[in-house]
Design an enzyme around this catalytic site. Structure first.
Site, short mmCIF file in Angstrom:
data_model
loop_
_atom_site.label_atom_id
_atom_site.label_comp_id
_atom_site.label_asym_id
_atom_site.label_seq_id
_atom_site.Cartn_x
_atom_site.Cartn_y
_atom_site.Cartn_z
N THR A 120 -3.74 6.57 -3.60
CA THR A 120 -4.04 7.93 -2.98
C THR A 120 -2.88 8.94 -2.87
O THR A 120 -1.42 8.25 -2.66
CB THR A 120 -4.58 7.73 -1.74
OG1 THR A 120 -4.74 8.99 -1.17
CG2 THR A 120 -3.86 6.85 -0.79
N ASP A 121 -3.04 10.03 -3.05
CA ASP A 121 -1.93 11.12 -2.70
C ASP A 121 -1.52 11.16 -1.25
O ASP A 121 -0.18 11.48 -1.11
CB ASP A 121 -2.32 12.45 -3.10
CG ASP A 121 -3.52 12.88 -2.46
OD1 ASP A 121 -4.14 12.22 -1.72
OD2 ASP A 121 -3.92 14.25 -2.64
N GLU A 122 -2.13 10.59 -0.42
CA GLU A 122 -1.96 10.59 1.03
C GLU A 122 -0.56 9.64 1.38
O GLU A 122 0.03 9.94 2.45
CB GLU A 122 -3.02 9.85 1.95
CG GLU A 122 -3.93 10.88 1.65
CD GLU A 122 -5.22 10.61 3.01
OE1 GLU A 122 -4.85 9.86 3.91
OE2 GLU A 122 -6.39 11.05 2.94
N TYR A 147 -4.36 4.43 7.72
CA TYR A 147 -4.86 4.36 6.47
C TYR A 147 -3.84 4.59 5.27
O TYR A 147 -3.31 3.81 4.47
CB TYR A 147 -5.88 5.28 6.26
CG TYR A 147 -6.15 5.29 4.85
CD1 TYR A 147 -6.90 4.40 3.80
CD2 TYR A 147 -6.44 6.80 4.12
CE1 TYR A 147 -7.08 4.50 2.77
CE2 TYR A 147 -6.20 6.96 2.72
CZ TYR A 147 -6.89 5.90 1.91
OH TYR A 147 -7.24 6.16 0.68
N LYS A 151 -2.05 2.12 2.55
CA LYS A 151 -1.84 2.27 1.25
C LYS A 151 -0.67 2.52 0.52
O LYS A 151 -0.21 2.01 -0.45
CB LYS A 151 -2.73 3.66 0.96
CG LYS A 151 -4.31 3.44 1.04
CD LYS A 151 -4.99 2.50 0.36
CE LYS A 151 -5.04 2.82 -1.28
NZ LYS A 151 -5.80 1.73 -2.16
P1 NAD Z 1 -15.10 3.24 -0.37
O1 NAD Z 1 -14.65 3.13 1.12
O2 NAD Z 1 -16.07 4.19 -0.61
O3 NAD Z 1 -15.41 2.12 -0.81
C1 NAD Z 1 -14.60 0.73 -0.58
C2 NAD Z 1 -15.17 -0.45 -1.29
O4 NAD Z 1 -14.34 -1.61 -0.82
C3 NAD Z 1 -16.68 -0.65 -0.50
O5 NAD Z 1 -17.65 -1.26 -1.36
C4 NAD Z 1 -16.31 -1.98 0.51
O6 NAD Z 1 -17.39 -2.88 0.67
C5 NAD Z 1 -15.15 -2.70 -0.26
N1 NAD Z 1 -14.39 -3.56 0.30
C6 NAD Z 1 -13.71 -3.07 1.56
N2 NAD Z 1 -12.98 -4.00 2.24
C7 NAD Z 1 -13.08 -5.22 1.37
C8 NAD Z 1 -12.27 -6.52 1.24
N3 NAD Z 1 -11.77 -6.92 2.26
N4 NAD Z 1 -12.70 -6.97 0.18
C9 NAD Z 1 -13.62 -6.85 -0.72
N5 NAD Z 1 -14.31 -5.56 -0.90
C10 NAD Z 1 -13.85 -4.75 0.38
O7 NAD Z 1 -13.77 3.87 -0.93
P2 NAD Z 1 -13.44 4.71 -1.90
O8 NAD Z 1 -13.17 6.30 -1.49
O9 NAD Z 1 -14.48 4.46 -3.15
O10 NAD Z 1 -11.99 4.46 -2.24
C11 NAD Z 1 -11.70 3.48 -3.53
C12 NAD Z 1 -10.35 3.50 -3.49
O11 NAD Z 1 -9.63 4.72 -4.11
C13 NAD Z 1 -9.51 2.93 -2.46
O12 NAD Z 1 -8.41 2.32 -2.88
C14 NAD Z 1 -9.01 4.39 -2.01
O13 NAD Z 1 -7.81 4.19 -1.25
C15 NAD Z 1 -8.79 5.17 -3.23
N6 NAD Z 1 -8.63 6.76 -3.23
C16 NAD Z 1 -9.82 7.31 -2.64
C17 NAD Z 1 -9.81 8.58 -2.86
C18 NAD Z 1 -11.09 9.39 -2.13
O14 NAD Z 1 -11.01 10.68 -2.09
N7 NAD Z 1 -12.35 8.82 -1.90
C19 NAD Z 1 -8.96 9.47 -3.41
C20 NAD Z 1 -7.79 8.72 -4.03
C21 NAD Z 1 -7.67 7.20 -3.77
O1 DAU Z 2 -6.48 12.41 -0.62
C1 DAU Z 2 -7.19 11.34 -0.88
C2 DAU Z 2 -7.86 10.68 0.25
O2 DAU Z 2 -8.81 11.67 0.51
C3 DAU Z 2 -8.29 9.34 0.15
O3 DAU Z 2 -7.25 8.54 0.14
C4 DAU Z 2 -9.23 8.97 1.36
O4 DAU Z 2 -9.61 7.58 1.12
C5 DAU Z 2 -10.36 9.85 1.35
O5 DAU Z 2 -11.24 9.56 2.66
C6 DAU Z 2 -9.85 11.20 1.49
O6 DAU Z 2 -9.11 11.35 2.86
P1 DAU Z 2 -9.23 12.74 3.82
O7 DAU Z 2 -8.84 12.32 5.09
O8 DAU Z 2 -8.56 13.91 2.97
O9 DAU Z 2 -11.01 13.04 3.61
P2 DAU Z 2 -11.94 13.24 4.68
O10 DAU Z 2 -13.13 13.55 3.79
O11 DAU Z 2 -12.06 12.29 5.85
O12 DAU Z 2 -11.65 14.61 5.16
C7 DAU Z 2 -11.29 15.74 4.17
C8 DAU Z 2 -10.79 17.06 5.09
O13 DAU Z 2 -11.96 17.27 5.94
C9 DAU Z 2 -9.84 16.51 6.14
O14 DAU Z 2 -8.95 17.85 6.09
C10 DAU Z 2 -10.58 16.30 7.38
C11 DAU Z 2 -11.63 17.37 7.08
N1 DAU Z 2 -12.97 16.96 7.90
C12 DAU Z 2 -13.36 15.96 8.06
C13 DAU Z 2 -14.76 15.60 8.28
C14 DAU Z 2 -15.16 14.09 8.18
C15 DAU Z 2 -13.68 18.03 8.66
O15 DAU Z 2 -13.13 19.27 8.92
N2 DAU Z 2 -14.95 17.75 9.14
C16 DAU Z 2 -15.29 16.45 9.03
O16 DAU Z 2 -16.62 16.20 9.51
#
Ligand code: NAD
Ligand code: DAU
Length: 331
Positions: A120-122, A147, A151
């Site tokens: 992630t960019d975070e 988190y 990561k």
């Molecule tokens: P998600 O939470 O939707 O899915 C995570 C999956 O991993 C689930 O199916 C869960 O059951 C499984 N999991 C969790 N713990 C586990 C374990 N110990 N063993 C096996 N499986 C396990 O997450 P996502 O949003 O799909 O993110 C996927 C990846 O991409 C993550 O590594 C996250 O850091 C990264 N990422 C997410 C975003 C985003 O915007 N969602 C952006 C950049 C990177």
């Molecule tokens: O940048 C990549 C990341 O993006 C991933 O690594 C994470 O897994 C993914 O969850 C996401 O993280 P954020 O914390 O940015 O996403 P989230 O959807 O939780 O929130 C997005 C923005 O919206 C953040 O500034 C918080 C705000 N927010 C979130 C929720 C759930 C609200 O304002 N209201 C809400 O109800």
């Protein structure tokens, strides 16, 4: 080619499985997923017999060893992924994101398999609203939340295993994804399903925080560009120039769902809330020729709203519990 996909029942992992089935007829896939609260078998319901699901944890060394040995390539999505949960209870993030990634790396090292780590960019922390710089491959790590710290730690483990043990690994750091099958605790699906269930959208703080939105299929096409052409030991930023502040995103969702632009409420802000993320994806565009397809956020968002409208059976059973948990935090 036999892929091991960890976290393939989650949001991005399940979309990666569907994308791969549609674009790569030569691939079969084993998904390793613990089916935590964030994973759903239903997300792979249409996957067919080129996909096998193994329910298990990435920290289970014996299981991981066997599955890595049987595969050609590992794509690692599994993680605890939600910032708010990591503030309420950090331990599962340490276990899954750090110990789980370590366990995979050891199996990959033993069996000499190619490994792609999805990150992630975070890990880079945040930017000021007016900072002209964006995150690049050379930006120093500076994570803010439990988190993002775990990561960042997992990325550093991969980098150490590349340098010291010469494993064939790549890492991608992507910005915020949106699209189908995203858990409704996350910002965009939470607001869409709030409106679909008669609730007002919830905005943390004033809503000035900026995220750099990318459609999940564009993330996954970039992962494939890295698998196909990435340099072993190479690190790539993924983003699609999609910066929007949270207030603007809520207002756009309201407009697309025919609600007044002020039909939302402010709730408690997230402790330590990162202000802005922004990605410079110049390297992957230049070196691997990757470009995003979903360049109009409004269109991608409209399609995502339609998906949640049409797939209420997928999210409705979760909604009450998710909102009850948020309500306890004043969110
Ligand atoms: P998600 O939470 O939707 O899915 C995570 C999956 O991993 C689930 O199916 C869960 O059951 C499984 N999991 C969790 N713990 C586990 C374990 N110990 N063993 C096996 N499986 C396990 O997450 P996502 O949003 O799909 O993110 C996927 C990846 O991409 C993550 O590594 C996250 O850091 C990264 N990422 C997410 C975003 C985003 O915007 N969602 C952006 C950049 C990177
Ligand atoms: O940048 C990549 C990341 O993006 C991933 O690594 C994470 O897994 C993914 O969850 C996401 O993280 P954020 O914390 O940015 O996403 P989230 O959807 O939780 O929130 C997005 C923005 O919206 C953040 O500034 C918080 C705000 N927010 C979130 C929720 C759930 C609200 O304002 N209201 C809400 O109800």
């Amino acid at each position: 080619m036999h892929l091991l996909v960890t976290g393939g029942c989650g949001f991005i992992g399940s979309n990666f499985v569907h994308y791969t089935l549609g674009h790569r007829p030569e691939c079969r896939i084993t998904v390793l997923d613990a089916l935590t609260y964030a994973g759903s078998k239903d997300s792979l319901a249409a996957a067919g017999d080129r996909v096998e699901l193994v329910v298990g944890r990435i920290e289970d060394a014996a299981l991981v060893d066997r599955l890595v040995q049987a595969s050609d390539l590992v794509v690692h999505f599994a993680a605890e992924s939600h910032n708010d949960n990591s503030i309420a209870n950090p331990l599962p993030f340490v276990t899954t994101n750090l110990v789980g990634t370590f366990t995979l790396l050891e199996a990959v090292r033993k069996h000499g398999r190619r490994f792609h780590h999805v990150s992630t960019d975070e890990v880079f922390g945040d930017l000021e609203l007016d900072d002209p710089e964006r995150f690049r491959e050379t930006t120093p790590y500076n994570p803010s939340s439990p988190y993002s710290a775990t990561k960042a730690g997992s990325d550093l483990l991969v980098k150490a295993w590349v340098r010291t043990f010469r494993i064939q690994a790549t890492i991608s750091n992507c910005s915020n994804n949106y699209g189908p099958y995203q858990h409704i605790e996350k910002f965009i699906p939470r607001q869409i399903t709030n409106i679909l269930s008669g609730r007002k959208p919830k905005l943390y703080g004033a809503g000035a925080n900026v995220r750099d939105w990318i459609h999940v299929d564009d993330h996954n096409s970039a992962v494939w560009a890295i698998l196909d052409h990435g340099q072993p030991g190479g690190y790539y930023m993924i983003g699609a120039d999609g910066e929007q502040n949270n207030k603007a995103v809520i207002e756009l969702i309201l407009a697309l769902m025919d609600k007044p632009s002020d039909w939302y409420e402010h709730v408690n802000d997230r402790p330590g809330h990162d202000l802005r993320y922004a990605i410079d994806a110049g390297k992957i565009r230049r070196e691997l020729g990757w470009t995003p397809r979903y360049t109009t956020f409004r269109d991608g968002l409209a399609a995502t709203i339609a998906w949640y409208r049409d797939n209420a059976h997928w999210w409705r059973p979760l909604k009450e519990a998710v909102e009850a948990r948020y309500a306890k935090q004043g969110q």
